[in-house]
Scaffold this active site. Sequence first.
Site, PDB file in Angstrom:
ATOM      1  N   ASN A 106      40.816  37.775  41.669  1.00  0.00           N
ATOM      2  CA  ASN A 106      42.137  37.778  40.938  1.00  0.00           C
ATOM      3  C   ASN A 106      42.782  36.589  41.281  1.00  0.00           C
ATOM      4  OD1 ASN A 106      43.233  38.108  43.478  1.00  0.00           O
ATOM      5  ND2 ASN A 106      43.370  40.294  43.168  1.00  0.00           N
ATOM      6  N   ARG A 107      44.061  36.331  40.811  1.00  0.00           N
ATOM      7  CA  ARG A 107      44.816  34.867  41.246  1.00  0.00           C
ATOM      8  C   ARG A 107      45.006  34.707  42.524  1.00  0.00           C
ATOM      9  NH1 ARG A 107      48.207  32.412  37.571  1.00  0.00           N
ATOM     10  NH2 ARG A 107      48.406  34.213  36.314  1.00  0.00           N
ATOM     11  N   GLU A 133      43.212  36.067  45.143  1.00  0.00           N
ATOM     12  CA  GLU A 133      42.069  35.569  45.851  1.00  0.00           C
ATOM     13  C   GLU A 133      41.720  34.422  45.479  1.00  0.00           C
ATOM     14  OE1 GLU A 133      40.319  40.485  45.939  1.00  0.00           O
ATOM     15  OE2 GLU A 133      40.129  38.937  44.124  1.00  0.00           O
ATOM     16  N   ASP A 188      38.049  47.043  39.483  1.00  0.00           N
ATOM     17  CA  ASP A 188      36.966  47.871  39.176  1.00  0.00           C
ATOM     18  C   ASP A 188      36.334  47.864  37.965  1.00  0.00           C
ATOM     19  OD1 ASP A 188      36.837  48.124  42.080  1.00  0.00           O
ATOM     20  OD2 ASP A 188      38.131  49.961  42.091  1.00  0.00           O
TER      21      ASP A 188
END
Length: 485
Positions: free
Chosen positions: A203-204, A206, A272
Amino acid sequence: MFTSEDLLDRLAGTHVVVIGDLMLDRAVFGKVGRISPEAPIPVLEMGREETRIGGAGNVVANLHALGVKVAAAGVVGGDAEGDEIARIMAELTPGGAILWRQEDRASTVKTRYWGGGQQLLRVDRESRTSLPEEGVAAILDWLDERIGETRAIVLSDYAKGALSPSLVEQVILRARAAGRPVLVDPKGRDHGRYRGATLLTPNRRELVEATGIPASDDDSVAQAAEALRTSSGVDAVLATLGSEGMLLAEAGGTTRIPGIRREVFDVVGAGDTVIATLSAAMAAGATQAEAARLANLAGSIAVTRIGTAPVSRIDLLDALAPAQGKVADLERARAIVMNARGKNRRIGFTNGCFDLLHAGHVAYLHAARARCDLLVVGLNDDASVTRLKGPGRPANVLDDRARVLAALADVDLVVPFAQDTPLDLINALKPDLLVKGADYLPEQVVGWKEVASWGGELYLAEIKPGVSTTALLERGRTRQGDPQA
């Protein structure tokens, strides 16, 4: 080239393996009516509690909901929670599962407390001990037995110890040798540990942590994704950007996938859902860009629900073809009711033949809808109406009766059923409110005992006197000089 509709038709029966951190996600729902006199914190009056599979297990649940034949591997503790994880996984994995048991390990459990649709607190119980080498060897032997039929492998990393460095390395080596894609939902700053994987889905946040690049606009996201792709030695990076969509960085360039705006209730589990849909689509033969578009749609549905609620093939079909409307079969109805319940909505249920819709029906349904957030109407099919009402009934066929009911603003869902009573439907949907006419006694209402058993309520709605389908038909025959009148 596949459309999203084509891909959904191809998902059933594809084989995907999921390896990663398994856990339980518990949700406690209640009401907050006051602040504690002991500290400036809300007091939660506990209501219902739900337990679902989480982490890598939520990836498995989403794949199962898509019709994929999924197999899974992970580690659990030698405790009651580990037993519960094993039981749930056995139901979700027709492709088989291997759960390495460590007696001195605490199985991971995340408990979230909700009040009035707002998450108040999360409590985690976990162990981050790395999987021992004998566990690594057992999972690799298990993988070797099924990699021939597997079409994609997911590594779901929640940094709880299941994906030890040696396991990650060996899974990727085996997958590349067999020509199978490996998709990774990564954790931590060192993404080099996934070297050789096919695709990462950070995601952004991470992405920023892994590269140090701000990723504040499309250009910087593309720069960060490409930097991560080359530095970690993977084929592609799919940066997930929430409501802003996704950006796919491949060796040949980047693809921007726009976001789908929806009302966001909870982002838990959306990642997920994304990687599950992505892996299923790639296993079915889609390109990474085609799979990402379908995964983007699935993720946009996931955030409209509270907790880790899987997004099914039916959910995706509904999103692609919303004109299906309010008339639903049982499978689709269960998905809609589960979605509404995840948003803490009150589910109401009533049933009948509704042969000729009249003013009494309209008033009855209006009263029922006023007492719930979603009203489901169980509708007898033509054969059951004939059995209940006799020859010559129904006057209107099922499709026409369903369309008329669906046109009413007070009706949210119409579910036809073939039995004489709606008991099976009630047990499947588990409504919070059961509605029947006031001409019944509570003990005469089919399903009331069952609804009461899970804490539901019964409402006996006032019936407009002298108004019924039978009376309307009798008056019609009388006016036409029908000798049977």
